[in-house]
Scaffold this motif. Structure first.
Motif, PDB file in Angstrom:
ATOM      1  N   SER A 243       0.814  -1.223   0.000  1.00 35.94           N
ATOM      2  CA  SER A 243       0.000   0.000   0.000  1.00 35.94           C
ATOM      3  C   SER A 243       0.848   1.273   0.000  1.00 35.94           C
ATOM      4  O   SER A 243       0.331   2.357  -0.212  1.00 35.94           O
ATOM      5  N   GLU A 244       2.143   1.139   0.262  1.00 32.82           N
ATOM      6  CA  GLU A 244       3.017   2.312   0.349  1.00 32.82           C
ATOM      7  C   GLU A 244       3.758   2.594  -0.966  1.00 32.82           C
ATOM      8  O   GLU A 244       4.747   3.339  -0.970  1.00 32.82           O
ATOM      9  N   LEU A 245       3.259   2.024  -2.062  1.00 27.84           N
ATOM     10  CA  LEU A 245       3.957   2.172  -3.346  1.00 27.84           C
ATOM     11  C   LEU A 245       4.238   3.626  -3.740  1.00 27.84           C
ATOM     12  O   LEU A 245       5.377   3.949  -4.119  1.00 27.84           O
ATOM     13  N   PRO A 246       3.275   4.546  -3.662  1.00 29.42           N
ATOM     14  CA  PRO A 246       3.597   5.920  -4.082  1.00 29.42           C
ATOM     15  C   PRO A 246       4.721   6.548  -3.242  1.00 29.42           C
ATOM     16  O   PRO A 246       5.637   7.170  -3.788  1.00 29.42           O
ATOM     17  N   GLY A 247       4.662   6.365  -1.930  1.00 32.89           N
ATOM     18  CA  GLY A 247       5.714   6.913  -1.060  1.00 32.89           C
ATOM     19  C   GLY A 247       7.060   6.250  -1.314  1.00 32.89           C
ATOM     20  O   GLY A 247       8.115   6.873  -1.160  1.00 32.89           O
ATOM     21  N   MET A 248       7.006   4.973  -1.695  1.00 30.06           N
ATOM     22  CA  MET A 248       8.245   4.251  -2.008  1.00 30.06           C
ATOM     23  C   MET A 248       8.890   4.817  -3.263  1.00 30.06           C
ATOM     24  O   MET A 248      10.113   5.025  -3.324  1.00 30.06           O
ATOM     25  N   LYS A 249       8.059   5.095  -4.256  1.00 29.54           N
ATOM     26  CA  LYS A 249       8.588   5.653  -5.501  1.00 29.54           C
ATOM     27  C   LYS A 249       9.173   7.044  -5.253  1.00 29.54           C
ATOM     28  O   LYS A 249      10.210   7.394  -5.817  1.00 29.54           O
ATOM     29  N   GLN A 250       8.522   7.796  -4.409  1.00 27.92           N
ATOM     30  CA  GLN A 250       9.055   9.127  -4.084  1.00 27.92           C
ATOM     31  C   GLN A 250      10.433   9.016  -3.436  1.00 27.92           C
ATOM     32  O   GLN A 250      11.371   9.714  -3.812  1.00 27.92           O
ATOM     33  N   ALA A 251      10.556   8.122  -2.447  1.00 27.62           N
ATOM     34  CA  ALA A 251      11.845   7.957  -1.768  1.00 27.62           C
ATOM     35  C   ALA A 251      12.913   7.466  -2.751  1.00 27.62           C
ATOM     36  O   ALA A 251      14.060   7.934  -2.732  1.00 27.62           O
ATOM     37  N   MET A 252      12.538   6.540  -3.638  1.00 27.31           N
ATOM     38  CA  MET A 252      13.504   6.036  -4.624  1.00 27.31           C
ATOM     39  C   MET A 252      13.933   7.137  -5.588  1.00 27.31           C
ATOM     40  O   MET A 252      15.107   7.244  -5.948  1.00 27.31           O
ATOM     41  N   ARG A 253      12.958   7.939  -6.039  1.00 26.72           N
ATOM     42  CA  ARG A 253      13.292   9.040  -6.963  1.00 26.72           C
ATOM     43  C   ARG A 253      14.391   9.914  -6.360  1.00 26.72           C
ATOM     44  O   ARG A 253      15.361  10.288  -7.010  1.00 26.72           O
ATOM     45  N   GLN A 254      14.234  10.228  -5.063  1.00 29.69           N
ATOM     46  CA  GLN A 254      15.197  11.121  -4.422  1.00 29.69           C
ATOM     47  C   GLN A 254      16.543  10.450  -4.225  1.00 29.69           C
ATOM     48  O   GLN A 254      17.587  11.042  -4.488  1.00 29.69           O
ATOM     49  N   ILE A 255      16.540   9.207  -3.766  1.00 36.43           N
ATOM     50  CA  ILE A 255      17.831   8.552  -3.521  1.00 36.43           C
ATOM     51  C   ILE A 255      18.538   8.269  -4.850  1.00 36.43           C
ATOM     52  O   ILE A 255      19.765   8.344  -4.939  1.00 36.43           O
ATOM     53  N   GLU A 256      17.758   7.989  -5.899  1.00 35.65           N
ATOM     54  CA  GLU A 256      18.383   7.795  -7.217  1.00 35.65           C
ATOM     55  C   GLU A 256      18.993   9.102  -7.722  1.00 35.65           C
ATOM     56  O   GLU A 256      20.129   9.130  -8.193  1.00 35.65           O
ATOM     57  N   ASP A 257      18.233  10.195  -7.636  1.00 40.63           N
ATOM     58  CA  ASP A 257      18.728  11.468  -8.173  1.00 40.63           C
ATOM     59  C   ASP A 257      19.893  12.016  -7.358  1.00 40.63           C
ATOM     60  O   ASP A 257      20.825  12.614  -7.902  1.00 40.63           O
ATOM     61  N   ARG A 258      19.827  11.838  -6.056  1.00 39.95           N
ATOM     62  CA  ARG A 258      20.830  12.424  -5.175  1.00 39.95           C
ATOM     63  C   ARG A 258      22.076  11.560  -5.038  1.00 39.95           C
ATOM     64  O   ARG A 258      23.137  12.042  -4.670  1.00 39.95           O
ATOM     65  N   PHE A 259      21.922  10.249  -5.263  1.00 41.59           N
ATOM     66  CA  PHE A 259      23.049   9.347  -4.974  1.00 41.59           C
ATOM     67  C   PHE A 259      23.171   8.184  -5.954  1.00 41.59           C
ATOM     68  O   PHE A 259      24.172   8.017  -6.638  1.00 41.59           O
ATOM     69  N   ASN A 260      22.119   7.376  -6.021  1.00 37.12           N
ATOM     70  CA  ASN A 260      22.326   6.051  -6.589  1.00 37.12           C
ATOM     71  C   ASN A 260      22.399   6.011  -8.111  1.00 37.12           C
ATOM     72  O   ASN A 260      22.887   5.025  -8.672  1.00 37.12           O
ATOM     73  N   GLY A 261      21.950   7.069  -8.780  1.00 30.67           N
ATOM     74  CA  GLY A 261      22.150   7.128 -10.222  1.00 30.67           C
ATOM     75  C   GLY A 261      23.631   7.004 -10.572  1.00 30.67           C
ATOM     76  O   GLY A 261      23.988   6.467 -11.616  1.00 30.67           O
ATOM     77  N   LYS A 262      24.493   7.512  -9.677  1.00 35.32           N
ATOM     78  CA  LYS A 262      25.939   7.449  -9.901  1.00 35.32           C
ATOM     79  C   LYS A 262      26.555   6.150  -9.379  1.00 35.32           C
ATOM     80  O   LYS A 262      27.616   5.752  -9.824  1.00 35.32           O
TER      81      LYS A 262
END
Ligand code: GDP
Ligand code: MN
Length: 346
Positions: free
Chosen positions: A39-58
């Protein structure tokens, strides 16, 4: 001049980021470990978007998603689409998310109702207790983590407000750090009436496990008589899985578990982890990630340095360190160092 200037070295809040940049070393065996509900899918995607953009994309560290029930196809498809990194999805073994046979479930129910009368958050929730017990004693035993040495705990709905231009796993492993946090708070005492007495019983049975007697000064303001509630807020953690898999931690968890407080009270994984980290690790093995901008309702960690204005979008004035309820970071930093029976191995 007093304007914000680009930094003239690789130092970011004291970290020489060039040493831990992408590709400078073989990546460590690490992953984001995420306990989350469908049920927390939208909040999960939000957290992933941020960690990907800020860190994990690299850096491209994998994600391990864990759940007490199977993930839906929708959850799998939509989280997988958020990253180029490997993702895996696991169900928690039922023996890690159920009542052990030594728990009296009738009594546990009475206890929940008593806590509810005291107005404790999540007082009536059974799933919250399974979650706290799982995070205290079992997450590091999940087979999907078998090949890993390090984890970074991620929750839905959190925010990462600063670019993280270096690898915290590599930083920790090179420097012998075993546990990293961003925010340290006081716990609500009604949730843990007997945690401290139980932990002290354990210590008196296994005094040789204590490597950091000064940790007691952080946990107690009266020479060990009572627990002041100081803990690292565990919704953010970067840690060594092998610390939790150690015989000392496993014996500690087992002792707490048998005392019943995960069910008869509402022991959180944060104070459980923190008491262990404070006493079983040296001061130098615990690290405050001052430079990682992080928000989990209602607290934030925001770097204070002038330099960080160029890579963060948080408000330094709102950082938890300015608040008395979060004074446990300050008291940790003020502990005397070097009081180890062993030396940290970098
Ligand atoms: P709080 O931060 O203490 O308010 O607790 P949360 O509701 O954020 O729970 C902590 C973490 O455990 C979050 O990542 C949740 O998604 C997860 N969690 C909590 N309860 C359950 C549960 O019953 N099932 C699953 N799969 N995850 C849970
Ligand atoms: Mn949470």
């Amino acid at each position: 001049s007093s304007g914000v200037r680009a930094p003239d070295s690789n130092l970011r809040d004291g970290v020489d980021i060039a040493l831990y940049a992408p590709g400078v070393a073989k990546p460590v065996r690490a992953a984001f470990v995420v306990l989350v509900r469908n049920s927390e899918l939208p909040g999960m995607k939000q957290a992933m978007r941020q960690i990907e953009d800020r860190f994990n994309g690299k850096f491209n560290y994998p994600y391990v998603f864990l759940n007490d029930v199977p993930f839906t196809d929708e959850f799998v498809t939509e989280t997988t689409a958020m990253t180029r990194a490997n993702v895996s999805f696991g169900v928690i073994p039922s023996e890690h998310w159920s009542y052990p046979d030594f728990i009296n479930q009738t009594y546990a129910q009475e206890c929940r109702q008593n806590l509810e009368k005291q107005g404790v958050f999540y007082a009536l929730s059974e799933s919250y207790r399974h979650m706290c017990r799982f995070n205290s004693g079992f997450f590091f035993r999940h087979p999907l983590l078998d090949e890993l040495d390090w984890y970074w705990r991620l929750e839905p709905d959190v925010e990462y407000s600063c670019d993280i231009d270096y690898d915290p796993f590599l930083y920790m492993s090179r420097r012998g750090i075993k546990y990293g946090y961003t925010i340290a708070l006081h716990e609500y005492p009604e949730t843990i009436p007997n945690l401290w007495a139980t932990a002290k019983d354990f210590i008196s049975l296994q005094p040789e496990f204590i490597r950091h007697a000064n940790g007691m000064q952080w946990l107690s303001d009266d020479g060990g008589a009572t627990y002041n509630g100081c803990h690292f807020w565990s919704n953010f953690e970067i840690g060594s899985l092998n610390f939790f898999r150690s015989k000392e931690y496993l014996a500690y968890f087992d002792y707490l578990d048998r005392a019943g407080g995960f069910f008869y009270e509402r022991w959180g994984d944060a104070p459980v982890h923190a008491i262990a980290a404070a006493l079983l690790l040296s001061k130098e093995e615990v690290h405050w990630f001052e430079d990682i901008g992080y928000y989990h309702n209602p607290w934030t960690n925001c770097p204070q340095s002038h330099e960080s204005r160029l890579r963060c979008h948080c408000d330094p004035a709102k950082s938890a360190i300015h608040h008395y309820w979060a004074s446990c970071t300050k008291s940790w930093l003020e502990l005397p160092s070097a009081n180890m029976s062993e030396t940290a191995n970098p």
